[in-house]
Enzyme design. Sequence first.
Site, PDB file in Angstrom:
ATOM      1  N   ASN A  18      -3.777  11.376  10.835  1.00 42.39           N
ATOM      2  CA  ASN A  18      -3.692  10.498  12.012  1.00 42.39           C
ATOM      3  C   ASN A  18      -2.269  10.458  12.552  1.00 42.39           C
ATOM      4  O   ASN A  18      -2.044  10.540  13.765  1.00 42.39           O
ATOM      5  CB  ASN A  18      -4.131   9.070  11.647  1.00 42.39           C
ATOM      6  CG  ASN A  18      -5.618   8.990  11.337  1.00 42.39           C
ATOM      7  OD1 ASN A  18      -6.388   9.861  11.719  1.00 42.39           O
ATOM      8  ND2 ASN A  18      -6.004   7.935  10.631  1.00 42.39           N
ATOM      9  N   THR A  45      -4.763   7.451   2.285  1.00 39.54           N
ATOM     10  CA  THR A  45      -3.555   7.243   3.094  1.00 39.54           C
ATOM     11  C   THR A  45      -2.764   8.542   3.196  1.00 39.54           C
ATOM     12  O   THR A  45      -2.294   8.918   4.278  1.00 39.54           O
ATOM     13  CB  THR A  45      -2.678   6.147   2.458  1.00 39.54           C
ATOM     14  OG1 THR A  45      -3.455   4.972   2.290  1.00 39.54           O
ATOM     15  CG2 THR A  45      -1.471   5.845   3.319  1.00 39.54           C
ATOM     16  N   ARG A  48       0.425  14.690  19.872  1.00 37.06           N
ATOM     17  CA  ARG A  48       0.037  14.255  21.217  1.00 37.06           C
ATOM     18  C   ARG A  48       1.256  13.915  22.066  1.00 37.06           C
ATOM     19  O   ARG A  48       1.307  14.218  23.256  1.00 37.06           O
ATOM     20  CB  ARG A  48      -0.899  13.053  21.124  1.00 37.06           C
ATOM     21  CG  ARG A  48      -1.493  12.665  22.470  1.00 37.06           C
ATOM     22  CD  ARG A  48      -2.467  11.474  22.386  1.00 37.06           C
ATOM     23  NE  ARG A  48      -3.231  11.438  21.156  1.00 37.06           N
ATOM     24  CZ  ARG A  48      -3.554  10.322  20.498  1.00 37.06           C
ATOM     25  NH1 ARG A  48      -3.158   9.154  20.955  1.00 37.06           N
ATOM     26  NH2 ARG A  48      -4.247  10.375  19.388  1.00 37.06           N
ATOM     27  N   ARG A 107       8.231  -2.289 -10.109  1.00 33.75           N
ATOM     28  CA  ARG A 107       9.111  -1.196 -10.497  1.00 33.75           C
ATOM     29  C   ARG A 107      10.251  -1.702 -11.366  1.00 33.75           C
ATOM     30  O   ARG A 107      10.488  -2.904 -11.488  1.00 33.75           O
ATOM     31  CB  ARG A 107       9.604  -0.447  -9.258  1.00 33.75           C
ATOM     32  CG  ARG A 107       8.549   0.579  -8.858  1.00 33.75           C
ATOM     33  CD  ARG A 107       8.885   1.305  -7.608  1.00 33.75           C
ATOM     34  NE  ARG A 107       8.633   0.479  -6.452  1.00 33.75           N
ATOM     35  CZ  ARG A 107       8.555   0.970  -5.209  1.00 33.75           C
ATOM     36  NH1 ARG A 107       8.707   2.250  -4.993  1.00 33.75           N
ATOM     37  NH2 ARG A 107       8.319   0.163  -4.205  1.00 33.75           N
ATOM     38  N   THR A 154      14.162   4.334  -5.330  1.00 29.96           N
ATOM     39  CA  THR A 154      15.007   3.542  -4.437  1.00 29.96           C
ATOM     40  C   THR A 154      14.783   2.059  -4.717  1.00 29.96           C
ATOM     41  O   THR A 154      13.684   1.651  -5.080  1.00 29.96           O
ATOM     42  CB  THR A 154      14.667   3.900  -2.976  1.00 29.96           C
ATOM     43  OG1 THR A 154      14.932   5.284  -2.786  1.00 29.96           O
ATOM     44  CG2 THR A 154      15.501   3.103  -1.990  1.00 29.96           C
ATOM     45  N   TYR A 183      -1.353   9.448  -6.470  1.00 28.44           N
ATOM     46  CA  TYR A 183      -0.137   9.371  -5.656  1.00 28.44           C
ATOM     47  C   TYR A 183       0.503  10.751  -5.502  1.00 28.44           C
ATOM     48  O   TYR A 183       0.767  11.204  -4.380  1.00 28.44           O
ATOM     49  CB  TYR A 183       0.862   8.407  -6.313  1.00 28.44           C
ATOM     50  CG  TYR A 183       2.090   8.142  -5.493  1.00 28.44           C
ATOM     51  CD1 TYR A 183       2.031   7.404  -4.315  1.00 28.44           C
ATOM     52  CD2 TYR A 183       3.344   8.619  -5.906  1.00 28.44           C
ATOM     53  CE1 TYR A 183       3.172   7.155  -3.564  1.00 28.44           C
ATOM     54  CE2 TYR A 183       4.484   8.367  -5.155  1.00 28.44           C
ATOM     55  CZ  TYR A 183       4.398   7.634  -3.988  1.00 28.44           C
ATOM     56  OH  TYR A 183       5.524   7.392  -3.253  1.00 28.44           O
TER      57      TYR A 183
HETATM   58  N1  UDP Z   1       9.642   1.068 -16.686  1.00 26.66           N
HETATM   59  C1  UDP Z   1      10.011   0.278 -17.770  1.00 26.66           C
HETATM   60  N2  UDP Z   1       9.798  -1.070 -17.689  1.00 26.66           N
HETATM   61  C2  UDP Z   1       9.277  -1.675 -16.577  1.00 26.66           C
HETATM   62  C3  UDP Z   1       8.919  -0.850 -15.462  1.00 26.66           C
HETATM   63  C4  UDP Z   1       9.113   0.510 -15.566  1.00 26.66           C
HETATM   64  O1  UDP Z   1      10.506   0.769 -18.791  1.00 26.66           O
HETATM   65  O2  UDP Z   1       9.119  -2.917 -16.576  1.00 26.66           O
HETATM   66  C5  UDP Z   1       9.929   2.522 -16.768  1.00 26.66           C
HETATM   67  C6  UDP Z   1       8.767   3.420 -16.352  1.00 26.66           C
HETATM   68  O3  UDP Z   1       7.939   3.698 -17.471  1.00 26.66           O
HETATM   69  C7  UDP Z   1       9.506   4.649 -15.848  1.00 26.66           C
HETATM   70  C8  UDP Z   1      10.786   4.081 -15.255  1.00 26.66           C
HETATM   71  O4  UDP Z   1      10.965   2.797 -15.835  1.00 26.66           O
HETATM   72  O5  UDP Z   1       9.856   5.514 -16.920  1.00 26.66           O
HETATM   73  C9  UDP Z   1      10.734   3.945 -13.730  1.00 26.66           C
HETATM   74  O6  UDP Z   1       9.546   3.256 -13.421  1.00 26.66           O
HETATM   75  P1  UDP Z   1       9.169   2.782 -11.952  1.00 26.66           P
HETATM   76  O7  UDP Z   1       7.794   2.201 -12.008  1.00 26.66           O
HETATM   77  O8  UDP Z   1      10.254   1.932 -11.398  1.00 26.66           O
HETATM   78  O9  UDP Z   1       9.182   4.103 -11.075  1.00 26.66           O
HETATM   79  P2  UDP Z   1       8.578   5.596 -11.327  1.00 26.66           P
HETATM   80  O10 UDP Z   1       9.765   6.462 -11.447  1.00 26.66           O
HETATM   81  O11 UDP Z   1       7.759   5.587 -12.594  1.00 26.66           O
HETATM   82  O12 UDP Z   1       7.747   5.834 -10.137  1.00 26.66           O
END
Ligand code: UDP
Length: 246
Positions: free
Chosen positions: A35, A28, A42, A122, A111, A81
């Site tokens: 893409n 992606t 274009r 998240r 966000t 990622y």
């Molecule tokens: N995290 C946590 N408990 C959860 C989910 C995430 O302690 O249930 C922690 C994770 O290890 C990171 C932070 O919270 O240090 C933010 O995680 P998230 O996945 O939201 O976003 P990231 O910044 O890692 O992309």
Amino acid sequence: TRVDAVLHFASAASPPSYLTLPIETLMTGSAGTRNALELAKRYGARFLLASTSEVYGDPHEHPQREDYWGHVNPIGPRSVYDEAKRFAEALTMAYHRTHGVDTGIVRIFNTYGERMRPDDGRVITNFVVQAIEGRPLTVYGDGSQTRSFCYVDDEVRGILALLDSGVHEPVNIGNPDEFTILELTEVVMDVVGVRPGVVFDPLPVDDPVQRCPDITRARELLGWEPTVSLREGIARTLAWIRTTRF
Ligand code: UDP
């Protein structure tokens, strides 16, 4: 057909999502970005790439300015990622320099808010759902790692300001208020009004220790800054999650 703008936001974005879709996430960010850039080329449209604070990896400079090159493990599980987004930025700049495409790059910092999937994985949605259900909040590691959370309305306003500008260099759009994950558990428990406590689970591989945007560039070039506090944003997110199945 007239196309004014191409906004390339396609990608798995939550760590549990991209870790289960590693090759799809890389494709992606690479073939998908090509893409989308070809489409903008274009039609002579402005192109906006949704990039990420993950391009800074586990940063050794704090807070992170756009001219920091980052500290990324190129072969760790998270690289699917991080490196996809870094490649996407490089490809975007190459289309700008080679073909004169009117490109922009937004580096989005954590966000959250309304219409996020409650089971997205998240941290804010996890904690709010756990608190509503009276289950202990799952802290990964010791909870001393930091993040800086931007409410979705602020984020969208910043993205639209960047879209409407002629800015080509990357711009951080995020909220510089920084919290440890343990501090976040306190805010969520206060807002939900329960004290289910916390449990400690293993820290994901290469989880960044600290993350906070320097938003000087957004302030100066776009006149943008966030206005919604973490407490207010979590209250709005809670109200919205309560209207779903929870
Ligand atoms: N995290 C946590 N408990 C959860 C989910 C995430 O302690 O249930 C922690 C994770 O290890 C990171 C932070 O919270 O240090 C933010 O995680 P998230 O996945 O939201 O976003 P990231 O910044 O890692 O992309």
